[in-house]
Structure formats: structure tokens, C-alpha cells
Design an enzyme around this catalytic site. Structure first.
Site, PDB file in Angstrom:
ATOM      1  N   ARG A 145     -25.399   5.732 -13.822  1.00 34.44           N
ATOM      2  CA  ARG A 145     -25.500   5.086 -12.506  1.00 34.44           C
ATOM      3  C   ARG A 145     -26.479   5.862 -11.629  1.00 34.44           C
ATOM      4  O   ARG A 145     -26.308   7.063 -11.405  1.00 34.44           O
ATOM      5  CB  ARG A 145     -24.117   5.057 -11.864  1.00 34.44           C
ATOM      6  CG  ARG A 145     -24.083   4.726 -10.377  1.00 34.44           C
ATOM      7  CD  ARG A 145     -22.646   4.641  -9.935  1.00 34.44           C
ATOM      8  NE  ARG A 145     -22.484   4.648  -8.485  1.00 34.44           N
ATOM      9  CZ  ARG A 145     -21.319   4.480  -7.863  1.00 34.44           C
ATOM     10  NH1 ARG A 145     -20.219   4.284  -8.579  1.00 34.44           N
ATOM     11  NH2 ARG A 145     -21.242   4.513  -6.553  1.00 34.44           N
ATOM     12  N   ASP A 198     -17.557   9.299 -11.284  1.00 40.04           N
ATOM     13  CA  ASP A 198     -18.340   9.988 -10.250  1.00 40.04           C
ATOM     14  C   ASP A 198     -19.527  10.683 -10.923  1.00 40.04           C
ATOM     15  O   ASP A 198     -20.182  10.093 -11.756  1.00 40.04           O
ATOM     16  CB  ASP A 198     -17.463  10.953  -9.461  1.00 40.04           C
ATOM     17  CG  ASP A 198     -16.427  10.248  -8.613  1.00 40.04           C
ATOM     18  OD1 ASP A 198     -16.658   9.069  -8.285  1.00 40.04           O
ATOM     19  OD2 ASP A 198     -15.397  10.849  -8.284  1.00 40.04           O
ATOM     20  N   ASN A 249     -18.726   8.917  -1.013  1.00 37.71           N
ATOM     21  CA  ASN A 249     -18.819   7.481  -1.298  1.00 37.71           C
ATOM     22  C   ASN A 249     -20.162   6.926  -0.856  1.00 37.71           C
ATOM     23  O   ASN A 249     -20.690   7.290   0.194  1.00 37.71           O
ATOM     24  CB  ASN A 249     -17.674   6.743  -0.601  1.00 37.71           C
ATOM     25  CG  ASN A 249     -17.635   5.282  -0.966  1.00 37.71           C
ATOM     26  OD1 ASN A 249     -18.314   4.454  -0.370  1.00 37.71           O
ATOM     27  ND2 ASN A 249     -16.844   4.955  -1.969  1.00 37.71           N
ATOM     28  N   SER A 250     -20.701   6.013  -1.651  1.00 39.96           N
ATOM     29  CA  SER A 250     -22.041   5.472  -1.424  1.00 39.96           C
ATOM     30  C   SER A 250     -22.189   4.778  -0.084  1.00 39.96           C
ATOM     31  O   SER A 250     -23.313   4.660   0.428  1.00 39.96           O
ATOM     32  CB  SER A 250     -22.391   4.483  -2.544  1.00 39.96           C
ATOM     33  OG  SER A 250     -22.285   5.085  -3.805  1.00 39.96           O
ATOM     34  N   SER A 309     -11.625   2.394 -10.605  1.00 40.12           N
ATOM     35  CA  SER A 309     -12.430   2.735  -9.434  1.00 40.12           C
ATOM     36  C   SER A 309     -12.081   4.109  -8.889  1.00 40.12           C
ATOM     37  O   SER A 309     -10.918   4.395  -8.587  1.00 40.12           O
ATOM     38  CB  SER A 309     -12.199   1.675  -8.353  1.00 40.12           C
ATOM     39  OG  SER A 309     -12.622   2.134  -7.084  1.00 40.12           O
ATOM     40  N   GLY A 310     -13.105   4.936  -8.720  1.00 38.80           N
ATOM     41  CA  GLY A 310     -12.887   6.238  -8.124  1.00 38.80           C
ATOM     42  C   GLY A 310     -12.394   6.151  -6.700  1.00 38.80           C
ATOM     43  O   GLY A 310     -11.475   6.888  -6.293  1.00 38.80           O
ATOM     44  N   LEU A 311     -12.985   5.250  -5.920  1.00 41.34           N
ATOM     45  CA  LEU A 311     -12.551   5.061  -4.536  1.00 41.34           C
ATOM     46  C   LEU A 311     -11.095   4.622  -4.475  1.00 41.34           C
ATOM     47  O   LEU A 311     -10.291   5.166  -3.718  1.00 41.34           O
ATOM     48  CB  LEU A 311     -13.442   4.010  -3.860  1.00 41.34           C
ATOM     49  CG  LEU A 311     -12.952   3.478  -2.508  1.00 41.34           C
ATOM     50  CD1 LEU A 311     -12.891   4.579  -1.468  1.00 41.34           C
ATOM     51  CD2 LEU A 311     -13.839   2.322  -2.033  1.00 41.34           C
ATOM     52  N   GLU A 323     -22.682   9.015 -12.183  1.00 44.69           N
ATOM     53  CA  GLU A 323     -23.719   8.800 -11.170  1.00 44.69           C
ATOM     54  C   GLU A 323     -24.510  10.077 -10.926  1.00 44.69           C
ATOM     55  O   GLU A 323     -23.979  11.184 -11.061  1.00 44.69           O
ATOM     56  CB  GLU A 323     -23.099   8.306  -9.871  1.00 44.69           C
ATOM     57  CG  GLU A 323     -22.192   9.303  -9.182  1.00 44.69           C
ATOM     58  CD  GLU A 323     -21.511   8.732  -7.944  1.00 44.69           C
ATOM     59  OE1 GLU A 323     -21.753   9.271  -6.843  1.00 44.69           O
ATOM     60  OE2 GLU A 323     -20.743   7.754  -8.094  1.00 44.69           O
ATOM     61  N   LYS A 339     -19.447  14.720  -4.503  1.00 42.11           N
ATOM     62  CA  LYS A 339     -20.077  13.473  -4.081  1.00 42.11           C
ATOM     63  C   LYS A 339     -19.423  12.964  -2.804  1.00 42.11           C
ATOM     64  O   LYS A 339     -18.392  13.472  -2.346  1.00 42.11           O
ATOM     65  CB  LYS A 339     -19.967  12.415  -5.194  1.00 42.11           C
ATOM     66  CG  LYS A 339     -18.554  12.028  -5.646  1.00 42.11           C
ATOM     67  CD  LYS A 339     -17.846  10.980  -4.767  1.00 42.11           C
ATOM     68  CE  LYS A 339     -18.539   9.652  -4.735  1.00 42.11           C
ATOM     69  NZ  LYS A 339     -18.172   8.800  -5.899  1.00 42.11           N
ATOM     70  N   ASP A 397     -12.747   9.607  -1.161  1.00 46.07           N
ATOM     71  CA  ASP A 397     -13.662   9.474  -2.297  1.00 46.07           C
ATOM     72  C   ASP A 397     -14.784  10.484  -2.142  1.00 46.07           C
ATOM     73  O   ASP A 397     -15.944  10.150  -1.917  1.00 46.07           O
ATOM     74  CB  ASP A 397     -14.208   8.048  -2.353  1.00 46.07           C
ATOM     75  CG  ASP A 397     -15.019   7.772  -3.613  1.00 46.07           C
ATOM     76  OD1 ASP A 397     -14.824   8.491  -4.614  1.00 46.07           O
ATOM     77  OD2 ASP A 397     -15.852   6.842  -3.585  1.00 46.07           O
TER      78      ASP A 397
END
Length: 308
Positions: free
Chosen positions: A172, A102, A137-138, A61-63, A129, A135, A73
Site C-alpha cells: 500500500r 499498517d 491514520n491516513s 481493519s486497523g482503524l 503501507e 503511523k 489508529d
């Protein structure tokens, strides 16, 4: 056109026999027999715990990795720092690891470089993504810019040309995160499939799975569909099976569990000025030794140091 599993060349950890990790991940993602569950890992210890629990694959996980490095993130951690952590995750578990890449840490050139390095470190796949660099975080804020479709497709093609089938390539799309709607998500997924993606990760920040299930229904299994139900966690897994979804990623739960556990232990120790109260509620020191295979070291010392 229905997807079919593809072959891959070896990218297994040194000394590991059998199919490559990329082959294993490809077969699992493309299998129609049941869902694949990937558990978040952020370091060697969390990957060893996930393996012992019975998971067949991991999500780097990137986060979670950024958080453990003390970064946000938001592409604050460098790709080289990230790749180093992935190597320890792979070595500790010897499971197929799908890496949260990412947006590739930049343009097509950065993306193919990261993919090549991940292949060298034993990763089984990379998810890229369609976000802009840097980026965010979503689930943070409401400003989520998307990359141009053609530009991002170029990133995917560059990765595919670099690593071929040595890594599973998951595209993604953040179209739903950005509020662009189902048609935009489908359009982007189609372009990414044409660019060489092996699977599509559709992401949503809604509290129900309605968006992702609508996507999966309209997509009709043109490629495997991967989801991350962090926000819509109340949805029963049977709904994903019914929708023909391939893979579910539990994306950040180990690191979040660790945060709560460490906070509670630290608060209690400082309040009580003692560790006696927390000892029954934490892992025994022997469990730590077991997870990191101290027994193997003891056997190796006997063999190589001629100890009695």
C-alpha cells in the site's frame, strides 16, 4: 507485463476442506472477471454478519480493530493484540481475510514476525503501507511521512521470504495521501512490485476517484490494483470496473454503523429509563444466538454428553 494468479500452500482453518484461504484470496484479487469486494470486520461478530450478507472476503481493519480495543489508529495497539483479534475474525467467518498490517509495526524484522504470526492464525493476506513508525491514520492531519523506498522494499522482501505464497502480500502506497503526486505513486508501486508484492493498494483522501483512476490507467495492470473509497464513496462502482481495478475495500463501515446504533440506543434508554422503546429496533436475542451458532453447541451436547 500482465499479472498472473500464483499458487499458494494451505493456510486454512482447522478442519476446513478445499483450497487454502490464501489461494482463494489470490484467485479473487487476480481475477479479471469482476470486482472483489472486501467488507470490514473488527471482531468475530462483525465477520459473521459480513459472511451472512454474502461477502466473499474480509478486511481486518486497523482503524476498526484499534478503535474497538480503545486505542487510536496510531500503532497504539500492539501487534500481538491485533493478531489475536484477527484469529477470532478468521475462526468466526472461515472467509479469506486480508489484514491491514499498517507498516508492519516497525522495521523489516517486525513486519516478518507479524506476517508469520498472521499466517499461523489463518489470515489469507497482509497489506503493508509505506508509512513511518508509528503511523497515523491516513485521514488525520496533514503530516504523513513516507518511508524510504528502498527501506520499505526491504520490509516487503522480508515478508515474502518469510511467508512466500502462504499470504497474499499487498503493498500500500500512501504517496497520494502525502501529496507526493501520481509520478511518486507509480515509482513506489514499481519498486514494490519488484520487491515481491502481489497487488498494489493505492490510497487517496480526495472526495472523487480521479486520483486512483489515473493511477490505475497509468499502471496498466502490472499488478492488481486495490482501492479504499472511504472518501470518494459517491463514485459509481462501474467506474472502477472500467478502470480495471481488482478489489474494493469497504474499510470501516461496520464499526461506524455500530457506533451510531449503540449511541442511539444508549441515549434513548437513559432518556426513557426503559428498554421497551428500543426493543423493536434492535436485533432479536435469537439472531445473536444464530450468528454464533448456538445450535451447533446444542447438537454437540446431545452427541458428546449423551443427553436425552
Amino acid at each position: 507485463m500482465q499479472y498472473q494468479p500464483k499458487s499458494a500452500v494451505a493456510n486454512r482453518p482447522e478442519g476446513r476442506a478445499g483450497p487454502s484461504l490464501a489461494q482463494e484470496l489470490r484467485v479473487e484479487i487476480c481475477s479479471k472477471s469482476d470486482l472483489l469486494f472486501l467488507m470490514e470486520a473488527h471482531d468475530a461478530l462483525s465477520s459473521a454478519i459480513a459472511k451472512r450478507a454474502g461477502f466473499k472476503g474480509l478486511w481486518a481493519s486497523g482503524l476498526s480493530i484499534a478503535s474497538c480495543l480503545g486505542y487510536r489508529d496510531a500503532n497504539e495497539a500492539s501487534w500481538s493484540q491485533f493478531v489475536d483479534v484477527v484469529e477470532r475474525i478468521v475462526d468466526s467467518s472461515e472467509l479469506p481475510v486480508l489484514v491491514d498490517g499498517d507498516g508492519g509495526f516497525g522495521n523489516f524484522n517486525n513486519a516478518r514476525l507479524v506476517a508469520r504470526k498472521l499466517r499461523q492464525r489463518g489470515a489469507a493476506g497482509i497489506a503493508l503501507e509505506d508509512s513511518c513508525f508509528p503511523k497515523i491514520n491516513s485521514f488525520v492531519g496533514d503530516r504523513h511521512s513516507l518511508a524510504d523506498i528502498d527501506e520499505f522494499s526491504g520490509r516487503l522482501r522480508a515478508v515474502k521470504d518469510t511467508v512466500a505464497d502462504d499470504l497474499v502480500l499487498v503493498a500500500r502506497t500512501e504517496a497520494l495521501i502525502a501529496g507526493r503526486g501520481l509520478d511518486e505513486a507509480l515509482s513506489r508501486a514499481s519498486a514494490y512490485a519488484a520487491a515481491g508484492a502481489d497487488a498494489i493498494l493505492i490510497h487517496s483522501r480526495k472526495s472523487t476517484a480521479e486520483e486512483v483512476i489515473s493511477f490505475a490507467t497509468a499502471w496498466q495492470n502490472r499488478l492488481p490494483v486495490v482501492i479504499v473509497p472511504t472518501k470518494y464513496y459517491r463514485t459509481p462502482v462501474s467506474a472502477y470496473r472500467d478502470a480495471g481495478i481488482s478489489t474494493v475495500i469497504w474499510a470501516n463501515h461496520s464499526v461506524r454503523a455500530a457506533i451510531l446504533a449503540m449511541r442511539q440506543v444508549c441515549d434513548r434508554i437513559i432518556a426513557e429509563e426503559s428498554i421497551a422503546g428500543v426493543e423493536p429496533n434492535i436485533a432479536a436475542i435469537d439472531e445473536l444466538f444464530e450468528l454464533l451458532r448456538y445450535d451447533e453447541l446444542a447438537h454437540a451436547e446431545t452427541r458428546y454428553l449423551n443427553l436425552p
